[in-house]
Design a protein around this motif. Sequence first.
Motif, PDB file in Angstrom:
ATOM      1  N   SER A 105       2.446  71.008  44.403  1.00  0.00           N
ATOM      2  CA  SER A 105       1.441  71.241  45.434  1.00  0.00           C
ATOM      3  C   SER A 105       0.014  71.073  44.940  1.00  0.00           C
ATOM      4  CB  SER A 105       1.597  72.666  45.989  1.00  0.00           C
ATOM      5  OG  SER A 105       2.894  72.869  46.510  1.00  0.00           O
ATOM      6  N   TYR A 106      -0.175  71.145  43.638  1.00  0.00           N
ATOM      7  CA  TYR A 106      -1.515  71.092  43.076  1.00  0.00           C
ATOM      8  C   TYR A 106      -1.612  69.892  42.136  1.00  0.00           C
ATOM      9  CZ  TYR A 106      -0.986  75.911  44.596  1.00  0.00           C
ATOM     10  OH  TYR A 106      -0.716  77.034  45.335  1.00  0.00           O
ATOM     11  N   TRP A 107      -2.639  69.083  42.386  1.00  0.00           N
ATOM     12  CA  TRP A 107      -2.786  67.838  41.625  1.00  0.00           C
ATOM     13  C   TRP A 107      -4.155  67.761  40.989  1.00  0.00           C
ATOM     14  CZ3 TRP A 107       1.040  64.140  41.051  1.00  0.00           C
ATOM     15  CH2 TRP A 107       2.201  64.354  41.800  1.00  0.00           C
ATOM     16  N   GLY A 108      -4.169  67.250  39.768  1.00  0.00           N
ATOM     17  CA  GLY A 108      -5.432  66.962  39.122  1.00  0.00           C
ATOM     18  C   GLY A 108      -5.842  65.535  39.415  1.00  0.00           C
ATOM     19  N   GLN A 109      -7.024  65.179  38.977  1.00  0.00           N
ATOM     20  CA  GLN A 109      -7.459  63.795  39.129  1.00  0.00           C
ATOM     21  C   GLN A 109      -6.710  62.964  38.085  1.00  0.00           C
ATOM     22  OE1 GLN A 109      -8.784  65.699  37.000  1.00  0.00           O
ATOM     23  NE2 GLN A 109      -9.717  64.497  35.368  1.00  0.00           N
ATOM     24  N   GLY A 110      -6.600  61.707  38.290  1.00  0.00           N
ATOM     25  CA  GLY A 110      -5.872  60.863  37.359  1.00  0.00           C
ATOM     26  C   GLY A 110      -6.696  60.530  36.130  1.00  0.00           C
ATOM     27  N   THR A 111      -5.995  60.189  35.082  1.00  0.00           N
ATOM     28  CA  THR A 111      -6.643  59.687  33.875  1.00  0.00           C
ATOM     29  C   THR A 111      -5.985  58.362  33.507  1.00  0.00           C
ATOM     30  OG1 THR A 111      -7.333  60.221  31.609  1.00  0.00           O
ATOM     31  CG2 THR A 111      -5.161  61.036  32.285  1.00  0.00           C
ATOM     32  N   GLN A 112      -6.801  57.354  33.292  1.00  0.00           N
ATOM     33  CA  GLN A 112      -6.289  55.990  33.078  1.00  0.00           C
ATOM     34  C   GLN A 112      -5.818  55.805  31.639  1.00  0.00           C
ATOM     35  OE1 GLN A 112      -6.082  53.192  35.324  1.00  0.00           O
ATOM     36  NE2 GLN A 112      -4.899  52.350  33.616  1.00  0.00           N
TER      37      GLN A 112
END
Length: 117
Positions: A105-112
Amino acid sequence: VQLQASGGGLVQAGGSLRLSCTASGSIRNFYAVGWHRQVAGQQRELVASISRAGRISYADSVKDRFTISRDNARNTVYLQMNSLQPADTDVYYCAAKSIASGEYSYWGQGTQVTVSS
């Protein structure tokens, strides 16, 4: 709840990176924390997860190369990625599974993560 992912970058094939996912609160409040990756237009893949009981699982594609771990004192989950391959190039997201819903339910921002051949 906020999740902050970091640690991505550019690395040559065979190299290593360590991703970090830091929660704004205790990671013990989550049923599990997982790292996912998703190439644009493709289905999201659960790469690795660790439950609050310590159970760990990996996608077949990363077994024996990636290691997930956690530091409860730092509210952080790590993904150590070794023997990286160009096929590992992706945006990696950390997510926390809610105890109530059993869903991420909880997501962080992506890291490439980019692996050059």
